[in-house]
Design an enzyme around this catalytic site. Structure first.
Site, PDB file in Angstrom:
ATOM      1  N   TRP B 103     -75.271-106.458  30.778  1.00 26.25           N
ATOM      2  CA  TRP B 103     -74.484-107.062  31.862  1.00 26.25           C
ATOM      3  C   TRP B 103     -75.318-107.210  33.129  1.00 26.25           C
ATOM      4  O   TRP B 103     -75.237-108.233  33.813  1.00 26.25           O
ATOM      5  CB  TRP B 103     -73.201-106.265  32.107  1.00 26.25           C
ATOM      6  N   ASP B 175     -70.152-103.619  39.730  1.00 27.12           N
ATOM      7  CA  ASP B 175     -69.402-104.169  38.608  1.00 27.12           C
ATOM      8  C   ASP B 175     -68.811-102.982  37.855  1.00 27.12           C
ATOM      9  O   ASP B 175     -69.510-102.290  37.122  1.00 27.12           O
ATOM     10  CB  ASP B 175     -70.339-104.981  37.705  1.00 27.12           C
ATOM     11  N   LYS B 199     -60.138-103.610  30.122  1.00 21.68           N
ATOM     12  CA  LYS B 199     -60.522-102.294  29.605  1.00 21.68           C
ATOM     13  C   LYS B 199     -59.553-101.234  30.160  1.00 21.68           C
ATOM     14  O   LYS B 199     -58.627-100.841  29.479  1.00 21.68           O
ATOM     15  CB  LYS B 199     -61.981-102.007  29.941  1.00 21.68           C
TER      16      LYS B 199
END
Lengths: 364, 364
Positions: B103, B175, B199
């Site tokens: 990511w 993030d 999530k």
């Protein structure tokens, strides 16, 4: 059996009960997996089948030709107001916009933040309001325009295009957020069609993009990859976690449309519903007034006024008492707005038309 | 009673049953309106109350201080990979990225399409894989960086930051897609936090952004308005149709968290669950191997290997037979990955740990 009213709201809008019940059944346990539809991974066959079926239903219902891709994106039509010029408005070129209302105004304003854009037509009257779409020969498109953009249906002003200009080599971009799938269409007339899902296609959170593959390739490569159409196309809209439930609901709604007889049947019902409301307006010409020119009247959103704002308030109340909800016009224009997307039943339009007749008689 | 399995998938992930049942009940008729939650307008009080409650729950659970705004956006973390630099990477400045996995790599690559960006740290080993997060003093941030960006938890490599660098005047961007709300936190240490919801917070289709108001004002004004944080903040995330159901589901999940005892209780459960799995790994050191350095081991995603890929395949099958699903590692790294987000029960982790013990004994 759940209690349901008739919801004429402009979007998020009413949905078919079978599409909702299907979702209700899938929420805790999808197809016996012991995992609800909201919890299924976008990378697993269970969801991938929904994804593929949604695309297939779109291709079948709209008869999307070869050479076009269907993409699922996020951010609504407002996102596309930016993403279209980011991809297609190359430096040194100018994009042409047909402005027929608030959405066209916002679209051209966004394009101007990205590059050069101009209005090829603007139907605003002296009061800034729109009561029609332009005749096709009114659209002063430049022959070398980067593209021509138009809003096919104006939810606020209740106007709609029933034919599109032949733009030759200039790509034609259609914002069909509020009327996609209202009837069969020739997709090949356009180069890019986009639509937020929350009117005819399902719920907010997914934006459908139908785009000619040639146009994808012409897009800029120096913008963020996540906003490049080619990224979305290459990954089959799964470059990152897709809005799985919004796509699933689109599937449910499209499956319902197909089951009901497809877009020919949607068109028949939509014309019938709109006819009922426009007829109720015409039947009491001293009481109801539709500001929209006859040839531009939308089949999706019927707007009309009553003699006074006070009577409009009373009418909204009486409608609500009869469980006919969501008919108040947009705050920028006032009056009434009756949204008649695919999922609204003929019965709903009949009941509202009846009330209109009775209300005009009692208060006229 | 619906049949439910234990779903350890990395996201979209398992959700609390009470949050799902609430949605099920609201799908056809929300609060006796005769209109389902999916069909309620984002402009009407019924939905607006959900919107406000979601913000309030976030503010209470995370103790978000004054001077920070909470925004609901679309496009996932991948959207933010672009939107952060579009807003904050002014020409002439350089942004610093801490790369601890896939990511981070994708985030810095996207920033480079927008402006100047560099890696202030990269924990990749010779094989390109990551087994740890850097010590804070390893992060070579420039004093005049536009911002420092880091991924707090790496779903693929199973690593997690448990402390954040003090960046002084340089804005710290986190993030937190895969670990937001895993424990109480001091939001004031960061200037911008973003997280896809699928999530710990709910379902895909909404991205939470918590941003310092000062930073909003410093954002560029020459980018498309829909991608300017100020547009979203000014309109309370209702500048266009919001992904209402994804926000509603976030409300349901946050309400469940609050009801269970808030983030202190989430932390207690998360540490308990992760402890069970890491203990099961340690208990059979010749059989299981966690490639992650101890201090960097994620509480959210536990990754581990078995002696052979063949045994890994058998283990996945035995787990599935015991209704323990979604434990296969990311295709880029292989092995096992057990995701233990807030909604996974301690019971699920216990059952998996038991199976791990028995499987090691039988096959070791």
């Amino acid at each position: 059996m759940a209690h349901r009213v008739f919801n004429f709201a402009p979007g998020p809008a009413t949905l078919p009960v079978p599409a909702l019940k299907r979702a209700q059944g899938d929420l805790l346990d999808y197809q016996g997996t012991g995992i609800g539809i909201l919890e299924h991974s976008h990378r697993k066959p269970s969801y991938m089948a929904v994804h593929a079926e949604t695309k297939k239903l779109l291709r079948d219902l709209l008869e999307i030709p070869d050479g076009y891709s269907t993409l699922f994106m996020q951010g609504g039509a407002r996102g596309q107001f930016a993403i279209v010029p980011m991809n297609l408005l190359h430096p040194g070129t100018t994009a042409d916009y047909v402005v027929t209302g608030t959405w066209g105004e916002k679209a051209v304003a966004e394009a101007k933040l990205v590059g050069e854009a101009r209005e090829a037509a603007n139907t605003a009257g002296d009061d800034g309001k729109h009561t029609r779409v332009p005749a096709l020969d009114e659209i002063a498109m430049a022959k070398d325009a980067a593209y021509l953009h138009l809003t096919t249906n104006n939810t606020i002003y209740g106007t709609q295009f029933f034919d599109f200009p032949d733009t030759g080599d200039v790509p034609l971009i259609l914002d069909m957020s509020s009327d996609i799938c209202w009837q069969p269409m020739d997709v090949s007339k356009a180069d890019l069609i986009y639509a937020g899902a929350q009117k005819n296609l399902g719920i907010p959170g997914v934006t459908l993009v139908i785009i000619k593959d040639e146009l994808i390739e012409k897009g800029r490569r120096d913008i963020p990859s996540i906003f490049q159409y080619r990224t979305i196309e290459k990954a089959d809209s799964l470059q990152n976690t897709a809005p799985t439930f919004a796509i699933y609901m689109m599937r449910n709604v499209l499956a319902w449309m197909a089951d009901q007889g497809g877009l020919e049947e949607m068109e028949r019902r939509n014309r019938k519903k709109a006819g009922l409301i426009y007829d109720a307006i015409s039947a009491a010409p001293d009481f109801y007034r539709c500001p929209v020119e006859e040839a531009s009247r939308s089949v999706m959103n019927v707007v009309f006024r009553l003699p006074t704002e006070e009577l409009e308030g009373v009418f909204v109340e009486e409608a609500a008492a009869a469980e006919l909800m969501g008919i108040k016009g947009h705050r920028s224009v006032g009056g009434m707005r009756v949204s008649l997307y695919n999922s609204m039943s003929i019965e709903g339009a009949e009941k509202l038309a009846e009330l209109m007749g009775a209300f005009a008689k009692a208060n006229g």
